[in-house]
Motif scaffolding. Structure first.
Motif, PDB file in Angstrom:
ATOM      1  N   GLU A 223     135.408 -26.158  34.595  1.00 49.58           N
ATOM      2  CA  GLU A 223     134.930 -27.210  35.490  1.00 49.58           C
ATOM      3  C   GLU A 223     136.088 -28.083  35.959  1.00 49.58           C
ATOM      4  OE1 GLU A 223     131.989 -29.260  33.223  1.00 49.58           O
ATOM      5  OE2 GLU A 223     130.345 -27.944  33.853  1.00 49.58           O
ATOM      6  N   HIS A 224     136.950 -28.457  35.006  1.00 49.72           N
ATOM      7  CA  HIS A 224     138.094 -29.313  35.334  1.00 49.72           C
ATOM      8  C   HIS A 224     139.033 -28.609  36.312  1.00 49.72           C
ATOM      9  CE1 HIS A 224     141.553 -31.960  34.885  1.00 49.72           C
ATOM     10  NE2 HIS A 224     142.279 -30.917  34.538  1.00 49.72           N
ATOM     11  N   THR A 225     139.317 -27.332  36.048  1.00 52.99           N
ATOM     12  CA  THR A 225     140.225 -26.578  36.912  1.00 52.99           C
ATOM     13  C   THR A 225     139.696 -26.515  38.343  1.00 52.99           C
ATOM     14  OG1 THR A 225     141.214 -25.251  35.147  1.00 52.99           O
ATOM     15  CG2 THR A 225     141.169 -24.266  37.348  1.00 52.99           C
ATOM     16  N   ILE A 226     138.429 -26.199  38.500  1.00 53.64           N
ATOM     17  CA  ILE A 226     137.878 -26.059  39.857  1.00 53.64           C
ATOM     18  C   ILE A 226     137.720 -27.424  40.521  1.00 53.64           C
ATOM     19  CG2 ILE A 226     135.911 -25.205  41.205  1.00 53.64           C
ATOM     20  CD1 ILE A 226     135.767 -22.868  39.277  1.00 53.64           C
ATOM     21  N   GLU A 227     137.498 -28.465  39.739  1.00 57.75           N
ATOM     22  CA  GLU A 227     137.492 -29.815  40.318  1.00 57.75           C
ATOM     23  C   GLU A 227     138.869 -30.160  40.895  1.00 57.75           C
ATOM     24  OE1 GLU A 227     136.186 -32.229  37.106  1.00 57.75           O
ATOM     25  OE2 GLU A 227     134.055 -31.689  37.330  1.00 57.75           O
ATOM     26  N   LYS A 228     139.923 -29.759  40.185  1.00 62.07           N
ATOM     27  CA  LYS A 228     141.279 -30.010  40.703  1.00 62.07           C
ATOM     28  C   LYS A 228     141.553 -29.143  41.933  1.00 62.07           C
ATOM     29  CE  LYS A 228     143.462 -32.657  38.978  1.00 62.07           C
ATOM     30  NZ  LYS A 228     143.384 -34.126  39.142  1.00 62.07           N
ATOM     31  N   GLN A 276     130.348 -23.241  41.154  1.00 65.16           N
ATOM     32  CA  GLN A 276     131.191 -24.331  41.647  1.00 65.16           C
ATOM     33  C   GLN A 276     131.859 -23.971  42.969  1.00 65.16           C
ATOM     34  OE1 GLN A 276     133.348 -25.144  37.682  1.00 65.16           O
ATOM     35  NE2 GLN A 276     133.425 -27.119  38.735  1.00 65.16           N
ATOM     36  N   LEU A 277     132.380 -22.750  43.059  1.00 69.07           N
ATOM     37  CA  LEU A 277     133.074 -22.336  44.279  1.00 69.07           C
ATOM     38  C   LEU A 277     132.103 -22.243  45.457  1.00 69.07           C
ATOM     39  CD1 LEU A 277     135.474 -19.651  42.766  1.00 69.07           C
ATOM     40  CD2 LEU A 277     136.094 -21.922  43.612  1.00 69.07           C
ATOM     41  N   LEU A 278     130.921 -21.694  45.216  1.00 72.06           N
ATOM     42  CA  LEU A 278     129.927 -21.607  46.288  1.00 72.06           C
ATOM     43  C   LEU A 278     129.495 -23.005  46.732  1.00 72.06           C
ATOM     44  CD1 LEU A 278     127.745 -18.641  44.944  1.00 72.06           C
ATOM     45  CD2 LEU A 278     129.385 -18.577  46.827  1.00 72.06           C
ATOM     46  N   ALA A 279     129.387 -23.930  45.781  1.00 70.23           N
ATOM     47  CA  ALA A 279     129.003 -25.299  46.122  1.00 70.23           C
ATOM     48  C   ALA A 279     130.067 -25.987  46.964  1.00 70.23           C
ATOM     49  CB  ALA A 279     128.742 -26.100  44.840  1.00 70.23           C
ATOM     50  N   LEU A 280     131.324 -25.561  46.822  1.00 76.09           N
ATOM     51  CA  LEU A 280     132.413 -26.136  47.612  1.00 76.09           C
ATOM     52  C   LEU A 280     132.462 -25.570  49.034  1.00 76.09           C
ATOM     53  CD1 LEU A 280     135.316 -26.187  44.982  1.00 76.09           C
ATOM     54  CD2 LEU A 280     134.106 -28.171  45.926  1.00 76.09           C
ATOM     55  N   GLY A 281     131.654 -24.543  49.292  1.00 74.40           N
ATOM     56  CA  GLY A 281     131.636 -23.944  50.629  1.00 74.40           C
ATOM     57  C   GLY A 281     132.341 -22.611  50.735  1.00 74.40           C
ATOM     58  N   TYR A 282     132.877 -22.102  49.606  1.00 75.13           N
ATOM     59  CA  TYR A 282     133.484 -20.774  49.621  1.00 75.13           C
ATOM     60  C   TYR A 282     132.383 -19.712  49.624  1.00 75.13           C
ATOM     61  CZ  TYR A 282     137.924 -23.006  48.430  1.00 75.13           C
ATOM     62  OH  TYR A 282     139.049 -23.788  48.448  1.00 75.13           O
ATOM     63  N   GLU A 283     132.706 -18.550  50.173  1.00 71.36           N
ATOM     64  CA  GLU A 283     131.783 -17.420  50.153  1.00 71.36           C
ATOM     65  C   GLU A 283     132.448 -16.248  49.440  1.00 71.36           C
ATOM     66  OE1 GLU A 283     129.677 -16.444  53.783  1.00 71.36           O
ATOM     67  OE2 GLU A 283     130.181 -18.407  54.640  1.00 71.36           O
ATOM     68  N   ASP A 288     135.880 -10.442  42.872  1.00 73.90           N
ATOM     69  CA  ASP A 288     136.758 -11.541  42.446  1.00 73.90           C
ATOM     70  C   ASP A 288     137.226 -12.479  43.558  1.00 73.90           C
ATOM     71  OD1 ASP A 288     136.819 -10.046  39.964  1.00 73.90           O
ATOM     72  OD2 ASP A 288     138.440  -8.864  40.820  1.00 73.90           O
ATOM     73  N   HIS A 289     136.993 -12.193  44.817  1.00 69.54           N
ATOM     74  CA  HIS A 289     137.627 -12.939  45.910  1.00 69.54           C
ATOM     75  C   HIS A 289     136.635 -13.834  46.662  1.00 69.54           C
ATOM     76  CE1 HIS A 289     140.810 -10.107  45.091  1.00 69.54           C
ATOM     77  NE2 HIS A 289     141.600 -10.741  45.924  1.00 69.54           N
ATOM     78  N   PHE A 290     137.094 -15.054  46.936  1.00 66.20           N
ATOM     79  CA  PHE A 290     136.315 -16.030  47.697  1.00 66.20           C
ATOM     80  C   PHE A 290     137.162 -16.518  48.869  1.00 66.20           C
ATOM     81  CE2 PHE A 290     134.555 -16.048  43.495  1.00 66.20           C
ATOM     82  CZ  PHE A 290     133.209 -16.362  43.630  1.00 66.20           C
ATOM     83  N   ALA A 291     136.489 -16.944  49.939  1.00 71.37           N
ATOM     84  CA  ALA A 291     137.212 -17.489  51.088  1.00 71.37           C
ATOM     85  C   ALA A 291     136.320 -18.497  51.805  1.00 71.37           C
ATOM     86  CB  ALA A 291     137.618 -16.372  52.052  1.00 71.37           C
ATOM     87  N   LEU A 292     136.961 -19.429  52.504  1.00 65.98           N
ATOM     88  CA  LEU A 292     136.230 -20.376  53.330  1.00 65.98           C
ATOM     89  C   LEU A 292     135.702 -19.664  54.577  1.00 65.98           C
ATOM     90  CD1 LEU A 292     138.596 -23.473  53.017  1.00 65.98           C
ATOM     91  CD2 LEU A 292     136.347 -23.158  51.944  1.00 65.98           C
ATOM     92  N   PRO A 293     134.627 -20.171  55.181  1.00 64.74           N
ATOM     93  CA  PRO A 293     133.968 -19.443  56.274  1.00 64.74           C
ATOM     94  C   PRO A 293     134.875 -19.070  57.437  1.00 64.74           C
ATOM     95  CG  PRO A 293     132.577 -21.229  55.499  1.00 64.74           C
ATOM     96  CD  PRO A 293     133.887 -21.376  54.777  1.00 64.74           C
ATOM     97  N   GLU A 294     135.891 -19.894  57.732  1.00 65.71           N
ATOM     98  CA  GLU A 294     136.748 -19.600  58.886  1.00 65.71           C
ATOM     99  C   GLU A 294     137.897 -18.656  58.552  1.00 65.71           C
ATOM    100  OE1 GLU A 294     138.049 -23.594  57.093  1.00 65.71           O
ATOM    101  OE2 GLU A 294     136.187 -22.518  57.503  1.00 65.71           O
ATOM    102  N   ASP A 295     138.001 -18.217  57.287  1.00 68.14           N
ATOM    103  CA  ASP A 295     139.120 -17.361  56.881  1.00 68.14           C
ATOM    104  C   ASP A 295     138.938 -15.939  57.403  1.00 68.14           C
ATOM    105  OD1 ASP A 295     141.524 -17.372  54.757  1.00 68.14           O
ATOM    106  OD2 ASP A 295     140.488 -15.451  54.647  1.00 68.14           O
ATOM    107  N   GLU A 296     140.061 -15.317  57.778  1.00 69.48           N
ATOM    108  CA  GLU A 296     140.024 -13.978  58.361  1.00 69.48           C
ATOM    109  C   GLU A 296     139.496 -12.926  57.379  1.00 69.48           C
ATOM    110  OE1 GLU A 296     140.536 -13.070  61.520  1.00 69.48           O
ATOM    111  OE2 GLU A 296     140.698 -15.220  61.907  1.00 69.48           O
ATOM    112  N   LEU A 297     139.703 -13.121  56.086  1.00 64.54           N
ATOM    113  CA  LEU A 297     139.227 -12.149  55.100  1.00 64.54           C
ATOM    114  C   LEU A 297     137.700 -12.090  55.112  1.00 64.54           C
ATOM    115  CD1 LEU A 297     140.706 -10.314  53.031  1.00 64.54           C
ATOM    116  CD2 LEU A 297     140.120 -12.002  51.291  1.00 64.54           C
ATOM    117  N   LEU A 298     137.079 -13.244  55.179  1.00 65.07           N
ATOM    118  CA  LEU A 298     135.623 -13.289  55.217  1.00 65.07           C
ATOM    119  C   LEU A 298     135.093 -12.736  56.535  1.00 65.07           C
ATOM    120  CD1 LEU A 298     133.283 -14.163  53.412  1.00 65.07           C
ATOM    121  CD2 LEU A 298     133.291 -16.355  54.591  1.00 65.07           C
TER     122      LEU A 298
END
Length: 447
Positions: A223-228, A276-283, A288-298
């Motif tokens: 939790e602490h790591t993802i908060e940072k 936590q990552l999904l709540a931050l807006g990552y998909e 293992d991989h997450f990206a923000l909606p505007e990222d080319e990988l997604l």
């Protein structure tokens, strides 16, 4: 089936499927360098318009991160930099003599080891020499891996000036106790600095690598790591499972199994991190991989252009990946080849005028067919019903009954709960996996 029951059933040793066949299943006895050269020429003629992907392995690190599974050489002697760069350029020159035309370079990645072990001046020397020999693809993309504790502004500036636009920082965890156990020490302030510098210099994508399942990790530390992490919001995040394979990586014997989260606790850390990552807006992109909606990988995943190779997920669908340096693996679609694993052996073969290969695999038509199916699952998280081997029907029924797959149209899609066991679904198509009797000594756990 509840989470604990799913874990007990499916958290088994499974390949990570950055290739097929996986390295332990290569038919090395049939591999001949001359055959590989011929297939390289075929691949170059067929795929050069898609461009070449080039991976450069820089193995040196000043200290051993005990969790690490990479091929590394630990030293504080920076005199090793220049001879190794000369070796890389010698190897590349050998390939240039094989290829009939100047390669069209689309993708370049510096991995390690610790690429930022090398001075900015030496990296510039290496890269300028490489770039003089190629034609840049209009959509070229250069990336590198950096250690936040030794990546300087000068490193970032030099590489940006040479065309690099993506950087990945290996963080793993911000908890001091965990960092001490794995000997991966960097402060949050150092991570802030390198992230800010990257953005100021114009890097279009910043990735953080995080690992769950490390010694002494708890729900609180995740939790602490993802908060940072949330304070910096990198464009991409790789949230990897720690692979505990001390029989292959003796450095992992620095701690014992009792220091690690249990299998169930590890799954809870994974699920917590995902939430936590999904709540931050990552998909979630794939394994293992997450990206923000505007990222080319997604975007590539949603548009059906996502690809996977030894460098992980990529937006480049090209089928020609060449590896330079110690232990590097080339995937030219028609064959695989791996370089020798020691610095001394690598330089010795080069100085003798030989390509520094020590094993490989020539792809059969069955291999290519199976590889395409596994890539479909890994990248698009779906497959057609008629793609499944008959012998896997029983396993398919189990995955359906357990809710990891859902029917859709003429095939199946991975469910939300199935995302955690994507490697298990890929294994449906892998005949080698189902005939292997000692998987527990070859592959890491699926979760």
């Amino acid at each position: 089936m509840n989470d604990l029951s799913l874990l007990r059933k499916y958290d088994v040793p499974v390949p990570r499927y950055t290739s097929y066949p996986t390295v332990p299943d290569w038919n090395t006895e049939l591999f001949q360098i001359e055959d590989y050269r011929e297939r390289l020429l075929q691949a170059f003629a067929s795929y050069k318009e898609d461009g070449l992907s080039l991976y450069v392995h820089l193995p040196f690190c000043e200290s051993l991160c005990t969790y690490c599974g990479c091929n590394t050489r630990i030293t504080v002697n920076h005199a090793v930099e220049k001879p190794y760069i000369e070796g890389l350029l010698m190897e590349w020159s050998m390939y240039l003599h094989i290829l009939p035309d100047r390669p069209i370079l689309k993708e370049l990645h510096l991995g390690g080891g610790t690429p930022t072990f090398f001075s900015p001046e030496h990296l510039k020397l290496l890269l300028e020499a490489l770039l003089k020999t190629v034609v840049l693809h209009p959509d070229f993309e250069f990336s590198f891996e950096g250690h936040p504790a030794n990546t300087t502004y000068a490193h970032l500036k030099v590489l940006r000036e040479l065309g690099f636009s993506r950087v990945s920082f290996g963080i793993q965890d911000f908890d001091p106790k965990v960092q001490l156990a794995i000997n991966r020490l960097q402060s949050f302030e150092q991570v802030c600095d390198v992230t800010r510098w990257s953005r100021e210099l114009g890097y279009g994508s910043v990735n953080f690598d995080l690992i769950y399942g490390l010694p002494f990790q708890t729900r609180k530390s995740i939790e602490h790591t993802i908060e940072k992490v949330a304070e910096l919001m990198p464009d991409r995040i790789a949230f990897y499972s720690y692979a505990h394979v001390p029989w292959k990586r003796p450095g992992q014997r620095a701690y014992s199994e009792k220091d690690l989260p249990s299998a169930y606790e590890k799954q809870q850390l994974n699920q917590l991190g995902h939430r936590q990552l999904l709540a931050l807006g990552y998909e979630l992109v794939g394994m293992d991989h997450f990206a923000l909606p505007e990222d080319e990988l997604l975007k590539a995943m949603k548009n059906g252009r996502l690809h996977r190779n030894f460098m992980g997920y990529t937006t480049n669908p090209g089928k020609l990946l060449m590896g330079l340096g110690v232990s590097s693996i080339s995937d030219i679609h028609l064959a695989y080849a791996q370089n020798v694993k020691s610095v001394e052996g690598y330089l010795s073969q080069l100085n003798a005028g030989k390509l520094p290969l020590f094993k490989g695999h020539l792809m059969t038509s069955d291999d290519l067919n199976t590889k395409s199916k596994i890539l479909q699952v890994a990248c698009q998280k779906s497959f057609k019903e008629d793609a499944l081997p008959k012998q896997s029907k029983k396993l398919l029924d189990e995955l359906m009954a357990d809710g990891l797959l859902v029917s859709k149209g003429e095939g199946y899609e991975i469910s939300q709960s199935g995302n955690q066991f994507l490697r298990n679904v890929c294994a449906l198509f892998d005949p080698h996996y189902h005939s292997t009797t000692k998987k527990e000594r070859v592959f890491s756990q699926s979760v």
